[in-house]
Design an enzyme around this catalytic site. Sequence first.
Site, PDB file in Angstrom:
ATOM      1  N   THR A 205     -11.506   7.201 -14.200  1.00 28.46           N
ATOM      2  CA  THR A 205     -10.693   6.811 -13.050  1.00 28.46           C
ATOM      3  C   THR A 205     -11.133   5.466 -12.487  1.00 28.46           C
ATOM      4  OG1 THR A 205      -9.761   7.640 -10.971  1.00 28.46           O
ATOM      5  CG2 THR A 205     -12.127   7.913 -11.276  1.00 28.46           C
TER       6      THR A 205
ATOM      7  N   GLU B  89       0.815  -1.202   0.000  1.00 28.51           N
ATOM      8  CA  GLU B  89       0.000   0.000   0.000  1.00 28.51           C
ATOM      9  C   GLU B  89       0.856   1.263   0.000  1.00 28.51           C
ATOM     10  OE1 GLU B  89      -3.595   2.373   0.300  1.00 28.51           O
ATOM     11  OE2 GLU B  89      -2.982   0.465  -0.601  1.00 28.51           O
TER      12      GLU B  89
END
Length: 588
Positions: free
Chosen positions: A580, A435
């Site tokens: 997106t 992450e």
Amino acid sequence: MGRVAPKPRHRSWLFRIRRSYRRKYILLALVIVLILRTIFYAFRPTHSKIQFQFSVPHSAQHSTSPDLNLARAEAVRAEFKWAVKRYKDMAWGKDEVLPVTGGFQTTRNGFAATLIDSLTTAMVMNLTTEVVQALDYIVNTLDFDKHDRTLVDPFETTIRYLGSLVSAVDILDAGSLVGPIPRQSQYRDDILHKAIKLAEKLAPAFDSPLGIPWPRVNFTAHLGSHEPDSHGDVHVSRDISFAVTPARAGSNWLEYYRLTQHSMDPVYVHNATRAWASLVWNRNEETFDGLIDSPMDSFSGYSLGHTVSLGAGHDSYYEYLIKAAILAPRDKHASRYRKRWEQAMTSTMERLAFKGTPPDSYRSDGKRSDSGYLFIAQYFDGTYMNEMGHLTCYIAGNLILGGRYLQRNDLVAFGLEVLETCHATYVTATGLGPESFVWEPPRRGPASGQQVLDGGYEQVRWAISTPGPHEHEQVHKLGFWVSDARYFLRPEVIEGYFYAYRVTGDPKYQDWAWSAFEGLRKFSKAKYGYGEIQDVTLPDGGGATVDSSESFFLAETLKYLFLIFDDPERLSLDEWVLSTEAHPFRIE
């Protein structure tokens, strides 16, 4: 025998005069046309074809086996079908399936987020059965008047729900991506009606002094609203402004532009243009040209702080600037969108890009890097945060796409180098990336110990100065250390592989994508779907798969993986723009 009266001589002269004037008018019209044509070509956007010409014979480095690509595309399609079947069996009509236990959870107001968000992936994969099942549910069951009674997030609802519905209309109109679909024209009209209905429900979001969307919408009261507290209650008056980040204000334009095109109602694109106007025509002095100092006061448009980032809360605004220019080159503001994107990316390259400590390992191209990988920093009012997130890796693909469109080879090269960094984070025990990760900036001036920008033009403060013993070992080995080892099924790195392959034609990006796909199948696949991973650096992924799976996994991650191996003419970058959330919109 009667005589024919002679023709008056003046009529012959009159005919010649008229013919002379007619020739002059024709010549004048041609001159005007030529002048207008010259002006048009002089001031039209400077761009070229975006996508690599795969159909043209090219060098051996681009010779990927068609059979291998076909098999890989089919493998991705099979996993998508498997995941949709598990969702249908365990959580049909719900937002998300719980991949480990087989239950479900409501995360997006109960509007069947996974079903709707994944619709365009099923269409792109030409899965007629799955498409018809989803369309039937949307047309006959989905009701935006029935929800979980919580406030609606206009940002997430626009990109996941509205974007998918509008994109589905584009795909059905194209007629080349999915089919044959029974009652296709009726489905098309019904889906458009659902999109318009949702847009009407979301309309109160734009009811603010500057048109900047409210953080939430109350579908029952038809009002924009502040964010709720931990108990779900809102205690703040609508007369008090709210702080907004660039992504929330600037991630509406593609979806609403296409909805205006289909509905012929200009209100949608008007609202979206007004929503990001305070960013596109920024009245604030910018720390770095083109980059927004965040957050911004929604009622006045003035900056409340000096946070500059391409990561969460900021990302899709910059992404949409160039995509708006590509999707609608004839829009009256298209040149402004291009200019603002170029400003932002040039500033990113010059002011936020840093080289890390050179690792002991070799790069993917077999070369050693004497200067380390290239990272994108965040800026917090004079302090640079040398931590980069998975979300920020979207910028690699955006740079490659926009740089190619505008013939800015420096931006394309910059994007490819950032992608190299993001790929390096995927070289783990699981083949998947973390992450977030941190790099150690090179030090200059060892006597003073000051850390300065790579260009050496100013001294700065770094938020994270030195790694601990374990992190120091990772820095030597990798060139960075992992600060959050979880993997949330995110698409951004694979998205970068997709754009890099479609623009350069280099099959190494296909190999990178296949490695990630194998990691997904091995470590993320659970009994009822794909789940998140606790630690990508450990051989077992950190233990049990996390019982969570967001809709973007099927909407984006698997779609990009499929498109990398499928026929590159499907969703050509010269004909389609992906939102997106990876919903394709047709360039017209």
